[in-house]
Design a protein around this motif. Structure first.
Motif, PDB file in Angstrom:
ATOM      1  N   MET A   1      55.541  72.393  42.322  1.00 29.85           N
ATOM      2  CA  MET A   1      56.577  71.627  41.515  1.00 29.85           C
ATOM      3  C   MET A   1      57.507  71.262  42.753  1.00 29.85           C
ATOM      4  SD  MET A   1      59.122  73.083  38.692  1.00 29.85           S
ATOM      5  CE  MET A   1      58.043  73.323  37.410  1.00 29.85           C
ATOM      6  N   PRO A   2      57.803  69.792  42.875  1.00 32.56           N
ATOM      7  CA  PRO A   2      58.813  69.279  43.664  1.00 32.56           C
ATOM      8  C   PRO A   2      60.059  69.986  43.592  1.00 32.56           C
ATOM      9  CG  PRO A   2      57.943  67.364  42.447  1.00 32.56           C
ATOM     10  CD  PRO A   2      57.477  68.732  41.867  1.00 32.56           C
ATOM     11  N   ARG A   3      60.852  69.982  44.872  1.00 30.67           N
ATOM     12  CA  ARG A   3      62.211  70.453  45.068  1.00 30.67           C
ATOM     13  C   ARG A   3      63.271  69.803  44.197  1.00 30.67           C
ATOM     14  NH1 ARG A   3      63.817  72.535  50.943  1.00 30.67           N
ATOM     15  NH2 ARG A   3      64.222  74.390  50.197  1.00 30.67           N
ATOM     16  N   PRO A   4      63.386  68.510  43.969  1.00 24.27           N
ATOM     17  CA  PRO A   4      64.408  68.200  43.010  1.00 24.27           C
ATOM     18  C   PRO A   4      64.267  68.561  41.809  1.00 24.27           C
ATOM     19  CG  PRO A   4      63.523  66.313  44.410  1.00 24.27           C
ATOM     20  CD  PRO A   4      62.526  67.511  44.837  1.00 24.27           C
ATOM     21  N   GLU A   5      62.754  68.630  41.269  1.00 24.12           N
ATOM     22  CA  GLU A   5      62.609  69.302  39.811  1.00 24.12           C
ATOM     23  C   GLU A   5      63.053  70.620  39.751  1.00 24.12           C
ATOM     24  OE1 GLU A   5      58.636  68.990  37.911  1.00 24.12           O
ATOM     25  OE2 GLU A   5      58.582  66.842  38.495  1.00 24.12           O
ATOM     26  N   VAL A   6      62.774  71.512  40.589  1.00 24.56           N
ATOM     27  CA  VAL A   6      63.217  72.898  40.530  1.00 24.56           C
ATOM     28  C   VAL A   6      64.757  72.863  40.593  1.00 24.56           C
ATOM     29  CG1 VAL A   6      63.138  74.994  41.714  1.00 24.56           C
ATOM     30  CG2 VAL A   6      61.138  73.677  41.913  1.00 24.56           C
ATOM     31  N   LEU A   7      65.314  71.997  41.279  1.00 14.40           N
ATOM     32  CA  LEU A   7      66.883  72.247  41.340  1.00 14.40           C
ATOM     33  C   LEU A   7      67.275  71.721  39.793  1.00 14.40           C
ATOM     34  CD1 LEU A   7      67.756  70.697  44.910  1.00 14.40           C
ATOM     35  CD2 LEU A   7      67.969  73.272  43.915  1.00 14.40           C
ATOM     36  N   GLU A   8      66.683  70.774  39.527  1.00 11.66           N
ATOM     37  CA  GLU A   8      67.225  70.241  38.116  1.00 11.66           C
ATOM     38  C   GLU A   8      66.948  71.258  37.086  1.00 11.66           C
ATOM     39  OE1 GLU A   8      68.949  67.859  35.650  1.00 11.66           O
ATOM     40  OE2 GLU A   8      69.006  67.238  37.725  1.00 11.66           O
ATOM     41  N   ARG A   9      65.937  71.987  37.287  1.00 16.97           N
ATOM     42  CA  ARG A   9      65.427  73.066  36.126  1.00 16.97           C
ATOM     43  C   ARG A   9      66.503  74.226  36.359  1.00 16.97           C
ATOM     44  NH1 ARG A   9      59.548  74.772  35.623  1.00 16.97           N
ATOM     45  NH2 ARG A   9      60.274  76.035  34.025  1.00 16.97           N
ATOM     46  N   ILE A  10      66.941  74.519  37.515  1.00 13.81           N
ATOM     47  CA  ILE A  10      67.929  75.571  37.834  1.00 13.81           C
ATOM     48  C   ILE A  10      69.293  75.101  37.050  1.00 13.81           C
ATOM     49  CG2 ILE A  10      69.203  76.797  39.574  1.00 13.81           C
ATOM     50  CD1 ILE A  10      66.668  76.621  41.166  1.00 13.81           C
ATOM     51  N   LYS A  11      69.758  73.887  37.248  1.00 15.40           N
ATOM     52  CA  LYS A  11      70.835  73.412  36.832  1.00 15.40           C
ATOM     53  C   LYS A  11      71.007  73.441  35.458  1.00 15.40           C
ATOM     54  CE  LYS A  11      72.211  70.303  40.720  1.00 15.40           C
ATOM     55  NZ  LYS A  11      72.509  68.918  40.881  1.00 15.40           N
ATOM     56  N   THR A  12      69.931  73.051  34.868  1.00 15.24           N
ATOM     57  CA  THR A  12      69.732  73.087  33.285  1.00 15.24           C
ATOM     58  C   THR A  12      69.838  74.527  32.947  1.00 15.24           C
ATOM     59  OG1 THR A  12      68.199  71.056  33.450  1.00 15.24           O
ATOM     60  CG2 THR A  12      68.010  72.336  31.380  1.00 15.24           C
ATOM     61  N   ALA A  13      69.114  75.268  33.495  1.00 14.47           N
ATOM     62  CA  ALA A  13      69.242  76.845  33.305  1.00 14.47           C
ATOM     63  C   ALA A  13      70.779  77.500  33.162  1.00 14.47           C
ATOM     64  CB  ALA A  13      67.960  77.574  33.719  1.00 14.47           C
ATOM     65  N   GLU A  14      71.146  76.983  34.330  1.00 12.25           N
ATOM     66  CA  GLU A  14      72.463  77.288  34.398  1.00 12.25           C
ATOM     67  C   GLU A  14      73.400  76.707  33.472  1.00 12.25           C
ATOM     68  OE1 GLU A  14      73.543  76.270  38.519  1.00 12.25           O
ATOM     69  OE2 GLU A  14      72.835  78.196  39.300  1.00 12.25           O
ATOM     70  N   SER A  15      73.343  75.572  32.908  1.00 10.07           N
ATOM     71  CA  SER A  15      73.935  74.937  31.958  1.00 10.07           C
ATOM     72  C   SER A  15      73.914  75.508  30.665  1.00 10.07           C
ATOM     73  CB  SER A  15      73.576  73.389  32.117  1.00 10.07           C
ATOM     74  OG  SER A  15      74.459  72.924  30.887  1.00 10.07           O
ATOM     75  N   GLU A  16      72.578  75.658  30.439  1.00  9.26           N
ATOM     76  CA  GLU A  16      72.280  76.403  29.049  1.00  9.26           C
ATOM     77  C   GLU A  16      73.008  77.989  29.153  1.00  9.26           C
ATOM     78  OE1 GLU A  16      68.143  76.229  28.724  1.00  9.26           O
ATOM     79  OE2 GLU A  16      68.151  74.215  28.289  1.00  9.26           O
ATOM     80  N   ALA A  17      72.784  78.560  30.229  1.00  4.51           N
ATOM     81  CA  ALA A  17      73.262  80.035  30.334  1.00  4.51           C
ATOM     82  C   ALA A  17      74.802  79.774  30.162  1.00  4.51           C
ATOM     83  CB  ALA A  17      73.085  80.625  31.574  1.00  4.51           C
ATOM     84  N   ASP A  18      75.481  78.845  30.775  1.00  5.66           N
ATOM     85  CA  ASP A  18      76.957  78.821  30.522  1.00  5.66           C
ATOM     86  C   ASP A  18      77.407  78.416  29.077  1.00  5.66           C
ATOM     87  OD1 ASP A  18      77.445  79.182  33.017  1.00  5.66           O
ATOM     88  OD2 ASP A  18      77.615  77.022  33.724  1.00  5.66           O
ATOM     89  N   GLU A  19      76.486  77.717  28.471  1.00  8.41           N
ATOM     90  CA  GLU A  19      76.861  77.254  27.110  1.00  8.41           C
ATOM     91  C   GLU A  19      76.594  78.494  26.315  1.00  8.41           C
ATOM     92  OE1 GLU A  19      74.361  73.853  25.732  1.00  8.41           O
ATOM     93  OE2 GLU A  19      75.373  72.691  27.295  1.00  8.41           O
ATOM     94  N   ALA A  20      75.563  79.301  26.595  1.00 13.01           N
ATOM     95  CA  ALA A  20      75.149  80.657  25.788  1.00 13.01           C
ATOM     96  C   ALA A  20      76.586  81.551  26.022  1.00 13.01           C
ATOM     97  CB  ALA A  20      73.969  81.010  26.252  1.00 13.01           C
ATOM     98  N   VAL A  21      77.006  81.597  27.294  1.00  9.15           N
ATOM     99  CA  VAL A  21      78.047  82.602  27.407  1.00  9.15           C
ATOM    100  C   VAL A  21      79.260  82.125  26.611  1.00  9.15           C
ATOM    101  CG1 VAL A  21      79.587  83.404  29.324  1.00  9.15           C
ATOM    102  CG2 VAL A  21      77.098  83.361  29.687  1.00  9.15           C
ATOM    103  N   ALA A  22      79.749  80.659  26.843  1.00 17.20           N
ATOM    104  CA  ALA A  22      80.643  80.176  26.043  1.00 17.20           C
ATOM    105  C   ALA A  22      80.498  80.280  24.658  1.00 17.20           C
ATOM    106  CB  ALA A  22      80.794  78.623  26.458  1.00 17.20           C
ATOM    107  N   GLU A  23      79.368  80.064  24.038  1.00 11.35           N
ATOM    108  CA  GLU A  23      79.091  80.428  22.422  1.00 11.35           C
ATOM    109  C   GLU A  23      79.506  82.041  22.279  1.00 11.35           C
ATOM    110  OE1 GLU A  23      78.577  79.800  18.309  1.00 11.35           O
ATOM    111  OE2 GLU A  23      78.944  78.488  20.198  1.00 11.35           O
ATOM    112  N   ALA A  24      79.095  82.787  23.128  1.00  9.18           N
ATOM    113  CA  ALA A  24      79.192  84.235  22.937  1.00  9.18           C
ATOM    114  C   ALA A  24      80.484  84.552  22.891  1.00  9.18           C
ATOM    115  CB  ALA A  24      78.310  84.936  23.960  1.00  9.18           C
ATOM    116  N   GLU A  25      81.244  83.997  23.736  1.00 11.65           N
ATOM    117  CA  GLU A  25      82.953  84.119  23.942  1.00 11.65           C
ATOM    118  C   GLU A  25      83.683  83.628  22.727  1.00 11.65           C
ATOM    119  OE1 GLU A  25      86.353  85.697  25.562  1.00 11.65           O
ATOM    120  OE2 GLU A  25      84.237  85.801  26.236  1.00 11.65           O
TER     121      GLU A  25
END
Length: 110
Positions: A1-25
């Motif tokens: 998997m190319p690096r930009p794609e991995v970075l994009e997936r990491i950013k998406t995962a972080e964003s989803e995690a932030d949203e989950a944390v915010a929703e839980a809060e």
């Protein structure tokens, strides 16, 4: 998997995690608010029940005091009537005593 794609997936995962944390809060804050509201309702109900019970006890105490007062008054009335009856029974004796003393005083002066 190319690096930009991995970075994009990491950013998406972080964003989803932030949203989950915010929703839980948000959910946690909402539950806390509901719990506080419920606790306040329970406190108010308990206070109301306590006030009602205090009023009931006060009413009971007043009734007991009134009953005791009536009993004391009735006893006083019975005692008054008994004294009055004894006094009426002694009227003839007192009159006879006073007349006798009066006669003694009159004879003593003559």
């Amino acid at each position: 998997m190319p690096r930009p794609e991995v970075l994009e997936r990491i950013k998406t995962a972080e964003s989803e995690a932030d949203e989950a944390v915010a929703e839980a809060e948000r959910e946690r804050e909402e539950r806390l608010a509901e719990a506080r509201e419920r606790a306040e309702e329970i406190r108010e109900q308990a206070e109301q029940r306590a006030n009602e019970r205090a009023d009931e006890r006060l009413d009971e105490a007043r009734e007991e005091i009134d009953a005791e007062r009536e009993a004391i008054l009735a006893e006083g009335e019975r005692e008054r009537e008994a004294l009055e009856a004894r006094a009426e029974g002694n009227v003839e004796e007192v009159v006879a005593f006073v007349v006798a003393r009066f006669e003694e005083e009159v004879h003593a002066q003559t």
